[in-house]
Design an enzyme around this catalytic site. Structure first.
Site, PDB file in Angstrom:
ATOM      1  N   ALA A 153      16.634 -16.017  71.145  1.00 43.87           N
ATOM      2  CA  ALA A 153      16.903 -16.162  69.710  1.00 43.87           C
ATOM      3  C   ALA A 153      16.854 -14.838  68.976  1.00 43.87           C
ATOM      4  O   ALA A 153      17.539 -14.647  67.980  1.00 43.87           O
ATOM      5  CB  ALA A 153      15.891 -17.129  69.094  1.00 43.87           C
ATOM      6  N   GLY A 182      19.928 -13.072  66.760  1.00 45.90           N
ATOM      7  CA  GLY A 182      19.705 -12.298  65.551  1.00 45.90           C
ATOM      8  C   GLY A 182      18.986 -11.008  65.904  1.00 45.90           C
ATOM      9  O   GLY A 182      18.277 -10.949  66.907  1.00 45.90           O
ATOM     10  N   ASN A 337      12.053  -9.354  64.416  1.00 44.69           N
ATOM     11  CA  ASN A 337      13.303 -10.111  64.362  1.00 44.69           C
ATOM     12  C   ASN A 337      13.646 -10.443  62.900  1.00 44.69           C
ATOM     13  O   ASN A 337      12.884 -10.116  61.993  1.00 44.69           O
ATOM     14  CB  ASN A 337      13.179 -11.372  65.218  1.00 44.69           C
ATOM     15  CG  ASN A 337      12.270 -12.406  64.591  1.00 44.69           C
ATOM     16  OD1 ASN A 337      11.276 -12.087  63.937  1.00 44.69           O
ATOM     17  ND2 ASN A 337      12.593 -13.657  64.783  1.00 44.69           N
ATOM     18  N   PRO A 338      14.770 -11.104  62.625  1.00 47.23           N
ATOM     19  CA  PRO A 338      15.226 -11.274  61.241  1.00 47.23           C
ATOM     20  C   PRO A 338      14.266 -11.973  60.288  1.00 47.23           C
ATOM     21  O   PRO A 338      14.287 -11.692  59.086  1.00 47.23           O
ATOM     22  CB  PRO A 338      16.523 -12.077  61.401  1.00 47.23           C
ATOM     23  CG  PRO A 338      17.051 -11.624  62.712  1.00 47.23           C
ATOM     24  CD  PRO A 338      15.830 -11.479  63.581  1.00 47.23           C
ATOM     25  N   CYS A 339      13.464 -12.894  60.770  1.00 45.94           N
ATOM     26  CA  CYS A 339      12.549 -13.600  59.835  1.00 45.94           C
ATOM     27  C   CYS A 339      11.131 -13.093  59.863  1.00 45.94           C
ATOM     28  O   CYS A 339      10.243 -13.660  59.191  1.00 45.94           O
ATOM     29  CB  CYS A 339      12.600 -15.084  60.124  1.00 45.94           C
ATOM     30  SG  CYS A 339      14.209 -15.790  59.756  1.00 45.94           S
ATOM     31  N   GLY A 340      10.865 -12.057  60.655  1.00 45.48           N
ATOM     32  CA  GLY A 340       9.603 -11.346  60.596  1.00 45.48           C
ATOM     33  C   GLY A 340       8.495 -11.858  61.482  1.00 45.48           C
ATOM     34  O   GLY A 340       7.433 -11.232  61.568  1.00 45.48           O
ATOM     35  N   GLU A 341       8.712 -12.982  62.183  1.00 41.97           N
ATOM     36  CA  GLU A 341       7.612 -13.568  62.951  1.00 41.97           C
ATOM     37  C   GLU A 341       7.486 -12.999  64.360  1.00 41.97           C
ATOM     38  O   GLU A 341       6.496 -13.253  65.042  1.00 41.97           O
ATOM     39  CB  GLU A 341       7.769 -15.091  63.038  1.00 41.97           C
ATOM     40  CG  GLU A 341       8.733 -15.606  64.089  1.00 41.97           C
ATOM     41  CD  GLU A 341      10.190 -15.496  63.690  1.00 41.97           C
ATOM     42  OE1 GLU A 341      11.066 -15.807  64.515  1.00 41.97           O
ATOM     43  OE2 GLU A 341      10.455 -15.101  62.530  1.00 41.97           O
ATOM     44  N   PRO A 484      10.755 -19.859  62.412  1.00 46.06           N
ATOM     45  CA  PRO A 484      11.471 -20.872  61.618  1.00 46.06           C
ATOM     46  C   PRO A 484      11.987 -21.972  62.538  1.00 46.06           C
ATOM     47  O   PRO A 484      12.425 -21.695  63.652  1.00 46.06           O
ATOM     48  CB  PRO A 484      12.636 -20.097  61.010  1.00 46.06           C
ATOM     49  CG  PRO A 484      12.247 -18.673  61.100  1.00 46.06           C
ATOM     50  CD  PRO A 484      11.385 -18.550  62.315  1.00 46.06           C
ATOM     51  N   THR A 485      11.916 -23.193  62.066  1.00 48.22           N
ATOM     52  CA  THR A 485      12.368 -24.300  62.910  1.00 48.22           C
ATOM     53  C   THR A 485      13.657 -24.941  62.403  1.00 48.22           C
ATOM     54  O   THR A 485      14.190 -25.823  63.063  1.00 48.22           O
ATOM     55  CB  THR A 485      11.266 -25.368  63.032  1.00 48.22           C
ATOM     56  OG1 THR A 485      10.831 -25.760  61.735  1.00 48.22           O
ATOM     57  CG2 THR A 485      10.088 -24.823  63.816  1.00 48.22           C
TER      58      THR A 485
END
Length: 819
Positions: A153, A182, A337-341, A484-485
């Site tokens: 991912a 991403g 990654n794009p959402c920071g997690e 994110p889910t």
């Protein structure tokens, strides 16, 4: 072990989240792409043979359980995941999909035991998905057992201070986006704007200029043809261009394919607290360029985040001094990654999957034994995914297989609390979050140790902090992530990640009845709907009332015990969000994707407090969103001015066509033939344009007709005519011609000049249109009469987009940038 009882768990020594700062990116020596490659091409990386990657799907057993699917899940699976034929018709069912994925991923067992009973593993993997206890990330769910077989991912790619590196990374990013992944990048190694380029004698454009290049290129590529593209751009707080970076998205039409975050060091955060200065360092020379007041820079970060949610902050030293990076001698994490997690080393990728916590909430408490079993199976699944992945960039395969990082996370946390009767924004809610994540993290580590006994430790384990402490071998460098889910939580029919319920009732505005009229459809949270019906409170009137805010906090028609449990995002204070995030972060190897939601009335000071609180509470990063902040244009006048808002007009709709319009037709010679232009008007002003050139069916005729239709839509939408004329006039074609002493450059140029002449004739007759004279006041009046602000609408279904899990998503059709 008795179900409902929480066994005592202990975190191994040395795995505390917050440690003294022992490394700093500022002290790391400069590395090059060549050095990256040399470090990670290891002979002991196991290659997966083509025979396993392309193995036929196992025959489906007859005794498999049927998948648990809601109506929304069926729609999402059909639209985005099921295999289709050339006519777009689905050729597999949800059961086929789950079995295809399970069968494919089980093949990796043969790498470690040629006699492995892969059918047994496949059944276990299938049951996880069919029973909605666990879901892998979208690339895996969509791609396993198919031609592309790209299952990761998220990725982080390095950008060195050379044109070759910049272009090579952009090329790799485009390949990744084409396969559905991403990317995150740190632009911190690039020399600052106006710095010297010795080879050409020119001045450098700086990090933000290359972000724009990346944004434009990546914007042309659909992410796997399925979802909107996602990128993370990061810059260190001590880069000389940090202020340009902070302001890079103040114009909401700029760099739209990126989330951006400031990479904040411990030294910077200490200087913010003290109000002291800190140094900006040129990455090319390693020399101090200037000193700035840390609090001033921090204030600019918060002001921009207040405007539109960007930039976020990543506390980079904390990331590198935690279980996110136990191999610091190989290098330091510079980006996520794009959402920071998901903090990742350069060229590293990660596979993600999430456990549905709501499935383990029982009347007597949590079903810990059942949860433990799912953790072990899910860890096995994700470790297999690494081997079954086809990597499109060799360096990524080497780094990913050398470290074998996985990201086992959760979803359905809010649903779990509701089932347990626990308030989300309460101390018991925080404690339950910490308790369940401690259990998952500890058991995932144990599962990884168990895998290492039969498969071996990850190849670079001997370079890790765990090895140096004498801890047991681990199969995976890090095991847990709260990602994110997005759509997978829809498939599992549960709440997103660790987010609260966004709204108990909301109205979708993208449904049409048979006559074509637009209608609204109420969407109700399933747990809320169940208890309301059970209590005999269900009514259309009540649902309509709740839909106005999505909350029951102030409703006098809802009993107190229901109001106490059913809280929504905007019932919470920002600190409530941060407390939950911090509770989970204590026991998460990697990081967490979560949005701290603010009401529209929140101030910049509120945002500052949230950013500081997230750092003080032990989070590794923070993303915020102020309700409606992306629905307004925000202006700042002068450096000492506080941000102010200027509301834009509501959504523009073309005005209806009356039965009778009047106008005239003009013939204009062009290099492509005679162009016949008809301009019509209604009582308000210019209304439409028809244009014809050549014979019907030709390419030139089609293009001219398309331009005329767009002009008509613009006119009917009250776009000022002079703006349209300005855009058309001067467009030059390959064969300009003269007509009546005037040079006609092309058909678009002719259309612009025809509109201009039409207006001139009207002016001569004293018929200047109000449409031109009063356009600005008209738009202003339209807005003042409207009670609805313009909104960010889903490009697919028209519903209002929401912000949670650090991500943009649609509550209607479930379109998302993530997971």
């Amino acid at each position: 072990m008795k179900e409902g009882w929480m066994p005592e768990t202990k975190i191994p020594k040395g795995l505390d989240l917050i440690k003294p700062t022992i490394v700093s990116l500022a002290t790391e020596k400069k590395r090059t792409n060549t050095e990256h490659k040399k470090d990670y091409f290891l002979d002991k990386i196991k290659k997966t043979p083509e025979s396993l990657l392309r193995a036929q799907t196992l025959e489906m057993p007859n005794d498999l359980v049927k998948p648990e699917l809601s109506k929304n899940a069926r729609v999402i699976l059909k639209k985005r995941y099921l295999i289709r034929d050339t006519n777009g018709k689905a050729t597999e069912t949800a059961q086929d999909l789950y079995w295809r994925v399970a069968s494919n991923i089980s093949q990796a067992d043969k790498l470690y035991d040629k006699n492995a009973k892969i059918i047994e593993s496949a059944k276990k993997f299938y049951n996880l998905m069919a029973q909605a206890e666990f879901m892998p990330n979208s690339p895996c769910l969509r791609g396993a057992g198919r031609e592309m077989q790209q299952l990761s991912a998220c990725f982080v790619l390095p950008i060195e201070d050379s044109l070759e590196s910049i272009i090579t990374t952009l090329k790799h990013a485009c390949f990744i986006f084409k396969t559905g992944g991403g990317c995150g990048y740190s632009f911190s190694r690039l020399r600052p704007q106006n710095d010297q380029i010795s080879t050409t004698g020119n001045n450098a454009g700086g990090p933000v200029s290359f972000m724009r290049v990346y944004n434009a290129a990546i914007g042309e590529i659909s992410q796997g043809g399925i979802r909107m593209g996602a990128n993370m751009g990061m810059l260190r707080c001590d880069h000389p261009d940090i202020e340009n970076f902070i302001n890079a998205k103040s114009n909401m039409t700029a760099i739209t394919n990126f989330n951006i975050s400031v990479s904040a060091t411990d030294d910077f955060m200490k200087a913010v607290e003290e109000g002291s200065d800190y140094d900006l360092i040129n990455p090319r020379t390693g020399k101090i360029v200037e000193s700035r007041n840390a609090r001033e820079i921090f204030n600019k970060i918060c002001e921009n985040a207040w405007r539109n949610g960007d930039p976020g902050m990543i506390f980079i030293d904390r990331v590198n001094n935690s279980t996110s990076n136990p191999v610091k001698e190989l290098g330091l994490v510079e980006a996520t990654n794009p959402c920071g997690e998901q903090p990742l080393l350069p060229y590293e990728s990660c596979v993600l999957g999430s456990i549905n916590l709501s499935k383990f909430a029982k009347e007597g408490g949590m079903a810990w034994n059942q949860l433990r079993e799912v953790i072990y199976t899910a860890t096995h699944f994700l470790d297999n995914v690494i081997d079954m992945n086809i990597f499109i960039v060799p360096e990524i395969e080497q780094k990913t297989k050398g470290l074998r990082r996985i990201g086992l996370g959760v979803m359905g946390f809010a649903d779990m609390l509701i089932k347990l009767g626990i308030n989300y924004n309460s101390q018991p809610g925080v404690e339950m979050g910490e308790k369940v994540m401690e259990f998952i993290n500890t058991e995932a580590r144990a599962a990884s140790q168990n895998l290492a006994k039969t498969r071996g430790a990850y190849p670079l384990f001997e370079k890790s902090d765990d090895f140096k402490r004498g801890d047991p071998a681990l199969r995976n460098l890090a095991r847990t992530t709260i990602a994110p889910t997005g759509t997978i939580s829809v498939i599992a029919d549960c709440s997103s990640g660790i987010e609260p319920i966004f709204a108990l009732v909301h109205k979708r505005k993208s449904i049409w009845d048979k006559s074509g009229a637009k209608i609204e459809l109420l969407v109700v949270d399933k747990n809320f709907e169940h208890i309301i019906k059970e209590r005999g409170l269900d009514s259309q009137e009540l649902m309509d009332e709740i839909a106005k805010t999505g909350s029951v906090a102030h409703s006098d028609k809802i009993p107190a015990d229901i109001k106490n449990i059913f809280v929504v995002a905007h019932d919470l204070k920002p600190t409530d969000h941060i407390k939950i995030q911090a509770a989970f972060q204590k026991h998460t190897d990697n990081a967490i994707s979560k949005t701290v939601n603010f009401p529209h009335s929140a101030t910049v000071e509120d945002v500052k407090e949230a950013y500081l609180s997230s750092y003080r509470m032990g989070c590794k990063g923070i993303t915020i969103y102020r309700d409606g902040s992306r629905d307004t244009q925000v202006l700042t006048v002068g450096s000492d001015q506080k941000p102010t808002e200027t509301l834009v007009a509501p959504k523009v709709e073309p005005r209806e066509r009356p039965d009778v319009v009047q106008g005239s037709t003009e013939k204009i010679a062009t290099g492509m033939g005679n162009l016949f232009i008809t301009i019509n008007e209604d009582k308000e002003g210019l209304f439409e344009v028809f244009a014809q050139i050549g014979k019907s069916g030709g390419d030139a005729g089609a293009l001219v007709e398309a331009i005329a239709r767009l002009i008509s839509i613009a006119l009917r939408s009250r776009i000022p005519v002079d703006i349209i004329i300005e855009q058309l006039k001067g467009i030059r074609g390959s064969n300009p011609v003269w007509q009546n002493g005037e040079l006609i450059l092309s058909p678009p140029d002719a259309l612009g000049k025809a509109l201009e002449r039409y207006l001139a004739r009207q002016k001569e007759l004293g018929l200047v249109f109000k449409q031109i004279k009063n356009q600005k006041s008209k738009i202003k009046n339209l807005f003042e009469k409207s009670s609805i602000k313009s909104t960010n609408l889903c490009p697919e279904c028209g519903d209002i987009l929401i912000y949670e899990e650090g991500c943009v998503k649609c509550p209607g059709c479930k379109l998302t940038k993530c997971g």
